[in-house]
Enzyme design. Structure first.
Site, PDB file in Angstrom:
ATOM      1  N   HIS A 319       0.799  -1.239   0.000  1.00 37.57           N
ATOM      2  CA  HIS A 319       0.000   0.000   0.000  1.00 37.57           C
ATOM      3  C   HIS A 319       0.820   1.273   0.000  1.00 37.57           C
ATOM      4  O   HIS A 319       0.243   2.361  -0.025  1.00 37.57           O
ATOM      5  CB  HIS A 319      -0.933   0.029   1.216  1.00 37.57           C
ATOM      6  CG  HIS A 319      -2.159  -0.805   1.066  1.00 37.57           C
ATOM      7  ND1 HIS A 319      -3.289  -0.355   0.431  1.00 37.57           N
ATOM      8  CD2 HIS A 319      -2.427  -2.081   1.442  1.00 37.57           C
ATOM      9  CE1 HIS A 319      -4.211  -1.299   0.440  1.00 37.57           C
ATOM     10  NE2 HIS A 319      -3.713  -2.366   1.051  1.00 37.57           N
ATOM     11  N   ARG A 511      -6.047  12.339   5.137  1.00 38.71           N
ATOM     12  CA  ARG A 511      -5.110  12.455   6.249  1.00 38.71           C
ATOM     13  C   ARG A 511      -4.090  13.544   5.936  1.00 38.71           C
ATOM     14  O   ARG A 511      -3.696  13.736   4.796  1.00 38.71           O
ATOM     15  CB  ARG A 511      -4.386  11.123   6.478  1.00 38.71           C
ATOM     16  CG  ARG A 511      -5.217  10.057   7.142  1.00 38.71           C
ATOM     17  CD  ARG A 511      -5.669  10.433   8.547  1.00 38.71           C
ATOM     18  NE  ARG A 511      -4.583  10.473   9.503  1.00 38.71           N
ATOM     19  CZ  ARG A 511      -4.404   9.589  10.484  1.00 38.71           C
ATOM     20  NH1 ARG A 511      -5.252   8.610  10.649  1.00 38.71           N
ATOM     21  NH2 ARG A 511      -3.392   9.690  11.304  1.00 38.71           N
ATOM     22  N   THR A 592      -8.363   6.814  -2.785  1.00 39.86           N
ATOM     23  CA  THR A 592      -9.729   6.391  -3.090  1.00 39.86           C
ATOM     24  C   THR A 592     -10.687   7.568  -2.952  1.00 39.86           C
ATOM     25  O   THR A 592     -11.756   7.568  -3.563  1.00 39.86           O
ATOM     26  CB  THR A 592     -10.178   5.241  -2.168  1.00 39.86           C
ATOM     27  OG1 THR A 592      -9.803   5.544  -0.823  1.00 39.86           O
ATOM     28  CG2 THR A 592      -9.556   3.920  -2.580  1.00 39.86           C
TER      29      THR A 592
END
Length: 758
Positions: A319, A511, A592
Site C-alpha cells: 500500500h 489524512r 480512493t
C-alpha cells in the site's frame, strides 16, 4: 429493524455453490466501517419500508441514523478500502471473511481549539454495538514470550504467556442477493489464571489488575497512517489477530462438513485449494511464519511441503512506497516476544538467500538488498520482504504504483519472480459512495439508464449519450446545488460557520501528511487572498476552500471547514465542485477519495499520481485539471538536486506568501508559530512543494475560467461521472478473485430463506 444475527459462519447464508469452493480470508489490522444502519437498509432493499415503519411509530429515521456511533476502526484509505472490499465480496457472492481486531477505541475524535487539534478518545462501544454477536464458544488462546525447546519429537514453544481471543461477528450483507458474509473481530481477554504466580504469592488485587496488560492488546487503534511505529504493543496486536485467525481457518478447514466441529481432514495437501489468505499490507505478515509454525510444529508437515502450502495460500497487497511506512521490526523484540517465529524467519531467509546466491553467484550486494534480515547496529526484520517471499502474488493498488513496486521498491524480487507481481487498481463501493451518500444523483442516473449501474458501475458509460442533453445537464447542476445548500445549512447549524452556497466548493479531505501537500493548497489560498487585497475592485470567482484534517498551518484569512465527528465525508463529497488530489508524483499509492469525488460529480485538480493517472485515462486528460511534475520529472529533479530557494527567489507571489507566513502575518498572537513550517519548506522538503507551485497556480486559473461557464463545467462533470465506472470495488474484487484467489464471482442472487433451494 432487527439486524441479521449470525449464529453460524457465513456459508449458511451463502449459495450452495460455495460448499466446496475456496474460502477467502481478508486479514487487515483496520476496517473503517463507519455507520452500518443505512448501509444495511440499502443492501437489503429495505430503506423505504423502514422509513415508513419508523414514521408510523412517530420517529424520524434520519434522527435515528445520527445516533449511531461510527465504527472508526481504521486510519484512512487502507481501512476504508477493506470495508469497501467486504461489501463487494458479499455482493459478488464470494465465500469471504474479514478478520481484524475489535479495538475498544478507534481513530480519535478531533476538535479544533484555538486553531489547534485536540484529540479525544473514541469510546464507540460505550453504549454497546447492536450489529455484533459475541461468539465465546469460538474463543481461542494466543501465546506470547516463552522459549523454544528442540526435542526428538519436534520443536516445542513452551512457558508462554496466554491471552484469549474472543470473536465478535458482524454481518456483511451483499446488495439484494440474500448473501450475508461475516466480519470477525477479535477482542483480547485475560485467562482466569493470568499472572497466577503473583496471586499465589498473596497479591490477589495486583494479579487481577494485571489482567489489563493482556486486555490492552485490543484497547486502541494506533493512529499512524503511512508511518511505522515500532512499539511492542503494536507487534502484539499484529500477532494476536494472525494467531487467532489462523487457528479459526484451520478449524474450519479440518471440519468435514459445514457446521461440524469434529476435525476430519488431517492432510493439508488441499489446504491452498480451500483457503486463500489476503494480507492487507504488511501488518498481518506474521501469517507466513505462523502458518509455517502450525504446519511444521503442530501438524508435523514436512518443512518443504509446509513452505509450498504457505506460499500457495498467502497473497500480499502493498500500500505504500514511502520508506518511513515500511515495517522493520527489531530482532531483539521478536526474540523476546515470538522466539519460535524468529527461528522460522531465519530459516526461511536462509533458504531464500541460498536460492538468490545460486542464481547470482558472487553478488553480495544483491543478497544484502534482498535479505529479510537487515544487518546493522540494530538488526531488523523487513516485513515487506517476508511478505514477498512468502506469497504467490504481490500487488500494488494502482497501475503507476504497481510499476514503481516492480521497478524500484521490489526491483530485485521482480527480477527473480516477475510472474508474482500484479496490479489491482483500488475501487470504492457504489452502494455507499453513490446510492447512500448521493441519492439525488443516483435517482437522475437511474431515470436515464436504469438501476443496473448499482452492481455494474461500468454501465455509467451510457451517460455519455446525455452529455449534450439540456434537461440532464440542468438536472445534474440542480442536484449539485441542492447538495451544496444542504451542506451549507448543516455547517451553519452545527458549527456557526456561514458559507456562500453559490461559491465554488474547493475540497481537500484526507489524512494530513507532507506527501499529500495540504501546504500547496494553503499557498494557493494565500496567493488568492493577496490578489484580492491587491485588486479589491476586480471580480474574482468566489471559492470556499475546505480542508479536512488538522489545520494548525492554515491562516485565519481562509475560511476552513473542519472535519469533526459529525461533519463527515458522506455529506461533503456530494457537495464538492473541485477535488484536490495534489500529492507529489510517485508518492500516493492510489487514493480512493479521488474516486469518491469523481463519481459524485466533482472535477479533479491533481498531479499524475496514484489512480489520478487512470482517472485521466478513462475521462480524458482534458476533462481533469492535471498539472505539475510527472514521476520522471521528480526523479530528474532528485538527480539534479532540489533547491527550494531557487523557486522562492524567482516567483514573487510565492515569496510574498512565504514571507507572510514566516513573519507572523497570519498568526499575530504567536508570530513564530509557523517558523518550523517555513524552515521545512525551504530546506527539508522531500515532496518539493515549491517545484509545483507555479504550475498549480496556473492550473487553478483554468479552474476559475471553466467555473464561470456553468454549462461547460457540468458537461465535464457528466463526462467524469460517466467515466468513473472502472473505480468500483466490484471490479477490483473481481480481478482479485479471478487472478489471485482462483475463484469466480457470481451475480446470481440465492433464494431468500423462505423459499426452497435447489
Amino acid at each position: 429493524m432487527t439486524p441479521v444475527s449470525l449464529t453460524r459462519t457465513p456459508l449458511l447464508l451463502c449459495p450452495q455453490r460455495h460448499y466446496h469452493a475456496r474460502r477467502i480470508y481478508y486479514l487487515s489490522l483496520e476496517f473503517y466501517m463507519g455507520r452500518t444502519l443505512q448501509n444495511t437498509m440499502v443492501n437489503l432493499g429495505l430503506q423505504n419500508a423502514c422509513d415508513e415503519a419508523i414514521y408510523q411509530l412517530g420517529l424520524d429515521l434520519e434522527e435515528l441514523e445520527e445516533i449511531e456511533e461510527d465504527a472508526g476502526l481504521g486510519n484512512g484509505g487502507l481501512g476504508r478500502l477493506a470495508a469497501c472490499f467486504l461489501d463487494s465480496m458479499a455482493t459478488l457472492g464470494l465465500a469471504a471473511y474479514g478478520y481484524g481486531i475489535r479495538y475498544e477505541f478507534g481513530i480519535f475524535n478531533q476538535k479544533i481549539v484555538d486553531g489547534w487539534q485536540v484529540e479525544e478518545a473514541d469510546d464507540w462501544l460505550r453504549y454497546g454495538n447492536p450489529w455484533e454477536k459475541a461468539r465465546p464458544e469460538y474463543m481461542l488462546p494466543v501465546h506470547f514470550y516463552g522459549r523454544v525447546e528442540h526435542t526428538p519429537e519436534g520443536v516445542k514453544w513452551i512457558d508462554t504467556q496466554v491471552v484469549l481471543a474472543m470473536p465478535y461477528d458482524t454481518p456483511v450483507p451483499g446488495y439484494k442477493n440474500n448473501t450475508v458474509n461475516t466480519m470477525r473481530l477479535w477482542s483480547a481477554k485475560a485467562p482466569n489464571d493470568f499472572n497466577l504466580q503473583e496471586f499465589n504469592m498473596g497479591d490477589y488485587i495486583e494479579a487481577v489488575l494485571d489482567r489489563n496488560l493482556a486486555e490492552n492488546i485490543s484497547r486502541v487503534l494506533y493512529p499512524n497512517d503511512n508511518f511505522f511505529e515500532g512499539k511492542e504493543l503494536r507487534l502484539k496486536q499484529e500477532y494476536f489477530v494472525v494467531a487467532a485467525t489462523l487457528q479459526d481457518i484451520i478449524r474450519r478447514f479440518k471440519s468435514s462438513k459445514f457446521g461440524c466441529r469434529d476435525p476430519v481432514r488431517t492432510c493439508f495437501e488441499t489446504f491452498p485449494d480451500k483457503v486463500a489468505i489476503q494480507l492487507n499490507d504488511t501488518h498481518p505478515a506474521l501469517s507466513i511464519p505462523e502458518l509455517m509454525r502450525i504446519l511444521v510444529d503442530v501438524e508435523k508437515v514436512d518443512w518443504d511441503k509446509a513452505w509450498e502450502i504457505t506460499k500457495r495460500t498467502c497473497a500480499y497487497t502493498n500500500h505504500t512506497v514511502l520508506p518511513e511506512a515500511l515495517e522493520r521490526w527489531p530482532v531483539s523484540m521478536f526474540e523476546k516476544l515470538l522466539p519460535r517465529h524468529l527461528e522460522i524467519i531465519y530459516a526461511l531467509n536462509q533458504m531464500h538467500l541460498d536460492r538468490v546466491a545460486a542464481l547470482y553467484p558472487g553478488d553480495i550486494d544483491r543478497l544484502r538488498r534482498m535479505s529479510v534480515i537487515e544487518e546493522g547496529d540494530c538488526k531488523r526484520i523487513n516485513m515487506a520482504h517476508l511478505c514477498v517471499i512468502g506469497s504467490h502474488a504481490v500487488n500494488g493498488v494502482a497501475r503507476i504504483h504497481s510499476d514503481i513496486v516492480k521497478n524500484s521498491v521490489f526491483k530485485d524480487f521482480y527480477e527473480l519472480e516477475p510472474e508474482k507481481f500484479q496490479n489491482k487498481t483500488n475501487g470504492i463501493t457504489p452502494r455507499r459512495w453513490l446510492l447512500l451518500c448521493n441519492p439525488g444523483l443516483a435517482d437522475i442516473i437511474a431515470e436515464k439508464i436504469g438501476e443496473s449501474f448499482i452492481t455494474d458501475l461500468s454501465q455509467l458509460k451510457k451517460l455519455l449519450e446525455f452529455i449534450d442533453n439540456e434537461t440532464f445537464i440542468r438536472d445534474v447542476a440542480k442536484v449539485k446545488q441542492e447538495n451544496k445548500l444542504k451542506f451549507a445549512t448543516y455547517l451553519e447549524e452545527q458549527y456557526k460557520v456561514k458559507i456562500n452556497p453559490m461559491s465554488m466548493f474547493d475540497v481537500q479531505v484526507k489524512r494530513i501528511h507532507e506527501y499529500k501537500r495540504q501546504l500547496l493548497n494553503c499557498l494557493h489560498a494565500i496567493t488568492l487572498y493577496n490578489r484580492i487585497r491587491c485588486n479589491p475592485s476586480k471580480s474574482f470567482v468566489p471559492r470556499t476552500i475546505m480542508i479536512g484534517g488538522k489545520v494548525t498551518c492554515i491562516p485565519d484569512s481562509v475560511h476552513v471547514c473542519l472535519r469533526g465527528p459529525g461533519c463527515g465525508e458522506l455529506q461533503l463529497i456530494p457537495a464538492a465542485d473541485l477535488s484536490q488530489q495534489i500529492s507529489t508524483a510517485g508518492t500516493e499509492a492510489s487514493g480512493t477519495g479521488n474516486m469518491k469525488f469523481m463519481v459524485n460529480g466533482a472535477l479533479t485538480i491533481g498531479t499524475m499520481d496514484g489512480a489520478n493517472v487512470e482517472m485521466a485515462e478513462e475521462a480524458g486528460e482534458e476533462n481533469l485539471f492535471i498539472f505539475g511534475m510527472r514521476v520522471e520529472d521528480v526523479e530528474a529533479l532528485d538527480r539534479k538536486g532540489y533547491n527550494a530557494r531557487e523557486y522562492y527567489e524567482s516567483l514573487p507571489e510565492l515569496r510574498q506568501a512565504i514571507d507572510q507566513i514566516s513573519s507572523g502575518f497570519f498568526s499575530p498572537r504567536d508570530p513564530g508559530c509557523f517558523k518550523d513550517v517555513v524552515n521545512m519548506l525551504m530546506y527539508h522538503d522531500r515532496f518539493k512543494v515549491f517545484a509545483d507551485y507555479e504550475a498549480y497556480i496556473k492550473c487553478q486559473g483554468q479552474v476559475d475560467q471553466l467555473f464561470m461557464d456553468p454549462r461547460e463545467w457540468t458537461r465535464k462533470v457528466i463526462r467524469n461521472i460517466a467515466c468513473s465506472g472502472k473505480f468500483s470495488s466490484d471490479r477490483t474484487i473481481t480481478e482479485y478473485a479471478r487472478e489471485i484467489w482462483g475463484v469466480e464471482p457470481s451475480a446470481t442472487a440465492i433464494p431468500p430463506p423462505n423459499l426452497p433451494r435447489n
